[in-house]
Design an enzyme around this catalytic site. Structure first.
Site, PDB file in Angstrom:
ATOM      1  N   GLN A  66       0.767  -1.466   0.051  1.00 50.64           N
ATOM      2  CA  GLN A  66       0.265   0.072  -0.235  1.00 50.64           C
ATOM      3  C   GLN A  66       0.916   1.041   0.115  1.00 50.64           C
ATOM      4  O   GLN A  66       0.825   2.146  -0.695  1.00 50.64           O
ATOM      5  CB  GLN A  66      -1.073  -0.034   1.243  1.00 50.64           C
ATOM      6  N   GLY A 296      -7.677  20.031  19.361  1.00 48.72           N
ATOM      7  CA  GLY A 296      -7.199  21.494  19.063  1.00 48.72           C
ATOM      8  C   GLY A 296      -8.025  22.781  20.501  1.00 48.72           C
ATOM      9  O   GLY A 296      -8.381  21.724  21.472  1.00 48.72           O
TER      10      GLY A 296
HETATM   11  N1  COA Z   1      11.872 -10.044  -9.254  1.00 45.12           N
HETATM   12  C1  COA Z   1      12.520 -10.555  -8.624  1.00 45.12           C
HETATM   13  N2  COA Z   1      12.654 -10.315  -7.096  1.00 45.12           N
HETATM   14  C2  COA Z   1      12.373  -9.915  -6.745  1.00 45.12           C
HETATM   15  C3  COA Z   1      11.537  -8.763  -7.027  1.00 45.12           C
HETATM   16  C4  COA Z   1      10.726  -9.729  -8.572  1.00 45.12           C
HETATM   17  N3  COA Z   1      10.818  -8.521  -9.843  1.00 45.12           N
HETATM   18  N4  COA Z   1      10.675  -7.878  -6.488  1.00 45.12           N
HETATM   19  C5  COA Z   1      10.800  -8.234  -5.203  1.00 45.12           C
HETATM   20  N5  COA Z   1      11.050  -9.277  -5.224  1.00 45.12           N
HETATM   21  C6  COA Z   1      12.255 -10.532  -4.560  1.00 45.12           C
HETATM   22  C7  COA Z   1      13.045  -9.210  -3.646  1.00 45.12           C
HETATM   23  O1  COA Z   1      14.247  -8.612  -3.798  1.00 45.12           O
HETATM   24  C8  COA Z   1      13.243  -9.882  -2.049  1.00 45.12           C
HETATM   25  O2  COA Z   1      13.669 -10.581  -2.154  1.00 45.12           O
HETATM   26  P1  COA Z   1      14.443 -10.687  -0.760  1.00 45.12           P
HETATM   27  O3  COA Z   1      14.986 -10.806   0.499  1.00 45.12           O
HETATM   28  O4  COA Z   1      15.901 -12.376  -1.099  1.00 45.12           O
HETATM   29  O5  COA Z   1      15.622 -10.240  -1.292  1.00 45.12           O
HETATM   30  C9  COA Z   1      11.648 -10.619  -2.587  1.00 45.12           C
HETATM   31  O6  COA Z   1      10.996 -10.253  -3.740  1.00 45.12           O
HETATM   32  C10 COA Z   1      10.761 -10.153  -0.754  1.00 45.12           C
HETATM   33  O7  COA Z   1      10.791  -8.613  -0.469  1.00 45.12           O
HETATM   34  P2  COA Z   1      10.342  -7.838   0.259  1.00 45.12           P
HETATM   35  O8  COA Z   1      10.203  -6.275   0.699  1.00 45.12           O
HETATM   36  O9  COA Z   1      10.883  -8.317   1.953  1.00 45.12           O
HETATM   37  O10 COA Z   1       8.876  -8.248   0.540  1.00 45.12           O
HETATM   38  P3  COA Z   1       7.916  -9.460   1.968  1.00 45.12           P
HETATM   39  O11 COA Z   1       6.242  -9.722   1.570  1.00 45.12           O
HETATM   40  O12 COA Z   1       8.697 -10.533   2.978  1.00 45.12           O
HETATM   41  O13 COA Z   1       7.271  -7.949   3.080  1.00 45.12           O
HETATM   42  C11 COA Z   1       7.081  -5.900   3.976  1.00 45.12           C
HETATM   43  C12 COA Z   1       6.687  -6.798   3.065  1.00 45.12           C
HETATM   44  C13 COA Z   1       6.445  -4.968   3.273  1.00 45.12           C
HETATM   45  C14 COA Z   1       7.011  -5.861   5.321  1.00 45.12           C
HETATM   46  C15 COA Z   1       7.977  -5.182   3.369  1.00 45.12           C
HETATM   47  O14 COA Z   1       8.504  -4.830   2.056  1.00 45.12           O
HETATM   48  C16 COA Z   1       9.105  -3.662   4.269  1.00 45.12           C
HETATM   49  O15 COA Z   1       8.968  -3.967   5.400  1.00 45.12           O
HETATM   50  N6  COA Z   1       8.712  -2.999   3.199  1.00 45.12           N
HETATM   51  C17 COA Z   1       9.012  -1.189   3.434  1.00 45.12           C
HETATM   52  C18 COA Z   1       8.011  -0.111   4.748  1.00 45.12           C
HETATM   53  C19 COA Z   1       6.433  -0.728   3.861  1.00 45.12           C
HETATM   54  O16 COA Z   1       7.018  -0.039   2.751  1.00 45.12           O
HETATM   55  N7  COA Z   1       5.434  -1.379   4.974  1.00 45.12           N
HETATM   56  C20 COA Z   1       4.229  -0.912   4.366  1.00 45.12           C
HETATM   57  C21 COA Z   1       3.618  -1.568   3.158  1.00 45.12           C
HETATM   58  S1  COA Z   1       2.165  -1.170   2.799  1.00 45.12           S
END
Ligand code: COA
Length: 475
Positions: A66, A296
């Site tokens: 999001q 406020g």
């Molecule tokens: N091709 C290949 N790999 C891809 C890819 C693509 N097109 N897009 C994503 N990936 C991979 C990433 O490289 C990552 O791999 P790695 O961990 O081996 O390096 C993997 O997908 C997962 O990415 P990640 O961001 O860790 O996803 P998640 O589902 O585990 O975590 C969140 C989700 C939201 C918790 C995390 O992304 C986060 O903390 N983001 C920052 C804060 C944020 O925006 N939070 C609010 C979300 S609404």
């Protein structure tokens, strides 16, 4: 001597002024326009159709869930060309979350990804990296909200990106800024808790509460969008891209700044506008939860209206704003409170707020929330009817302004969405449906990146843009 100096200065400033006038006359803008040497004050195009504010800006959108998608959707509404990079076969995880129509992208996804194009790329495949490199060279901004370190692990470090394209702005949402928690993954409610919102939301007697407004995700996405537009603006001067970071904890805290204000006030004495003060409940060391007290200086509370016994939204927020205390007394049938020293001043009323709101509620309960609103607005008393999502979805004025829009989608049919809340007179937002997974892969490779047919075939045949075959997956 002093006179001579003043004279000299006057002459110099006259010369400067003449130079400025000359320079202004040379400005190309003055030659355009309406023939009188001025730019037209009003566009010759129909209202809101003179291009888009961000036309020409290309965004490599590496966002998911999001927070990031809120940011890039806003930029897309403002006219940027947003190219969403998704993992082949899966895409943004929200496509398949909270599914209400089998086989179609969820509302979660569609409502956060309007006006974007989708390309599927496996960023961990060499041919996928080839396409990403081309996108980095071509685009103005890369936006991402991966977990900390994920972009670096793909090989897309700041140094790498900046070397490929020194003008590129790299914008990130992370849960926390630099510090002890910088490596943590974060979702909405984590940010609400870490940013001070949860501890100050809810009732004193109850546990901390999270709010329905997505201040951690969407709120931070909005902060990031402002950072990106500012970085684009600065790039006009410097020619250089920069890193932009919006941490969700920081974004939530920014929205909770009145509570940090109160934290400093509480150290000097009780917070007299909190109803807890009037109830004689002592304050602790930290800002307490304030229920429905107004944030406020004007006391407010949520009051029941006609029908509250069966309708959970038959309530109104009532503000006893000091300048309209007289009209409030007249409306509720307590005209003597206007002059009675026990009620006449805001200070005198503070310890009795609960009883005062109780009396006002006796009056509001005799009418629907809309009738209360009508009566109060007629005499400038600020009130807020508690509108349910159903009422908002059906509200004609919101449809008319495009704040609530109906969108058609090839696999899910018609659905409602929130349109662009920012209205601009020269840059209207047309809300276009979200893309299907990889819908624009070919046109982006060909038209945006200029790959030749044989190169496209080579990239595609490598498997970098498609989901791994079932057997490969199993292996
Ligand atoms: N091709 C290949 N790999 C891809 C890819 C693509 N097109 N897009 C994503 N990936 C991979 C990433 O490289 C990552 O791999 P790695 O961990 O081996 O390096 C993997 O997908 C997962 O990415 P990640 O961001 O860790 O996803 P998640 O589902 O585990 O975590 C969140 C989700 C939201 C918790 C995390 O992304 C986060 O903390 N983001 C920052 C804060 C944020 O925006 N939070 C609010 C979300 S609404």
């Amino acid at each position: 001597m002093a006179k001579k100096k003043r004279k000299k200065t006057k002459v110099a400033s006259k010369k400067r002024a003449r130079k400025v006038v000359k320079l202004a006359a040379r400005k190309p803008a003055a030659k355009k326009g309406n023939g009188n040497g001025h730019l037209p004050r009003v566009s010759s195009k129909p209202f809101g159709q003179d291009g888009k504010a961000l036309t020409g800006v290309q965004i490599l959108d590496f966002t998911h869930v999001q927070s990031g998608p809120t940011c890039t959707q806003l930029l897309a509404w403002l006219g940027a060309d947003v190219i969403k990079v998704e993992r082949p076969g899966v895409g943004d995880i929200t496509r398949g979350q909270l599914v209400d129509v089998k086989g179609a992208d969820s509302l979660y996804f569609t409502m956060l990804n309007h006006n974007k194009r989708s390309i599927t790329i496996d960023s961990k495949h060499p041919q996928g990296m080839r396409v990403l490199n081309a996108l980095i060279k071509k685009c103005d901004v890369l936006v991402e909200n991966f977990a900390p370190g994920a972009l670096d692990r793909m090989g897309l470090t700041w140094d790498y990106i900046h070397k490929l394209n020194p003008r590129m702005i790299v914008a990130s949402v992370k849960g926390f800024g630099p510090g002890p928690y910088e490596d943590c993954k974060v979702y909405e409610n984590v940010a609400q808790c870490a940013g001070g919102s949860a501890s100050t939301t809810g009732f004193r007697e109850g546990p901390p509460l999270v709010t329905g407004a997505q201040i951690g995700d969407s709120g931070t996405g909005l902060h990031l969008a402002l950072g990106i537009v500012s970085a684009l603006f600065q790039r006009n001067r410097t020619g250089r891209g920069q890193k932009v970071l919006a941490a969700m904890q920081d974004g939530v805290l920014n929205l909770c700044r009145v509570k940090l204000r109160d934290q400093q006030r509480i150290e000097k004495g009780p917070l007299t506008e909190y109803s807890q003060y009037g109830e004689g409940v002592p304050f602790g060391a930290a800002v307490p939860r304030a229920g429905n007290d107004s944030g406020g200086g004007q006391p407010g509370w949520i009051l029941k209206c006609k029908g509250w016994e069966t309708d959970p939204d038959a309530y109104i927020y009532f503000i006893t704003q000091a300048p309209v205390w007289g009209p409030i007394c007249d409306l509720i049938g307590e005209p003597t409170w206007k002059t009675d020293p026990e009620y006449a001043t805001p200070r005198a009323r503070l310890p009795k707020l609960k009883a005062i709101f109780g009396r006002i509620e006796q009056w509001t309960m005799t009418m629907t929330k809309f009738e209360v609103m009508e009566k109060c607005n007629a005499v400038d008393i600020p009130v807020g009817p508690i509108l349910s999502m159903k009422e908002i979805a059906e509200e004609p004025s919101l449809r008319k302004t495009g704040t609530v829009v109906e969108v058609d989608h090839p696999t899910r049919g018609k659905y409602l969405s929130v349109g662009n809340p920012i209205k601009m007179s020269d840059s209207i937002s047309e809300v276009k449906r979200s893309p299907l997974l990889g819908e624009h892969t070919d046109e982006i490779l060909k038209d945006v990146l200029g790959f030749k047919a044989n190169e496209i075939a080579e990239i595609k045949n490598s498997g970098a843009l498609s989901a791994p075959k079932k057997e490969e997956k199993a292996a």
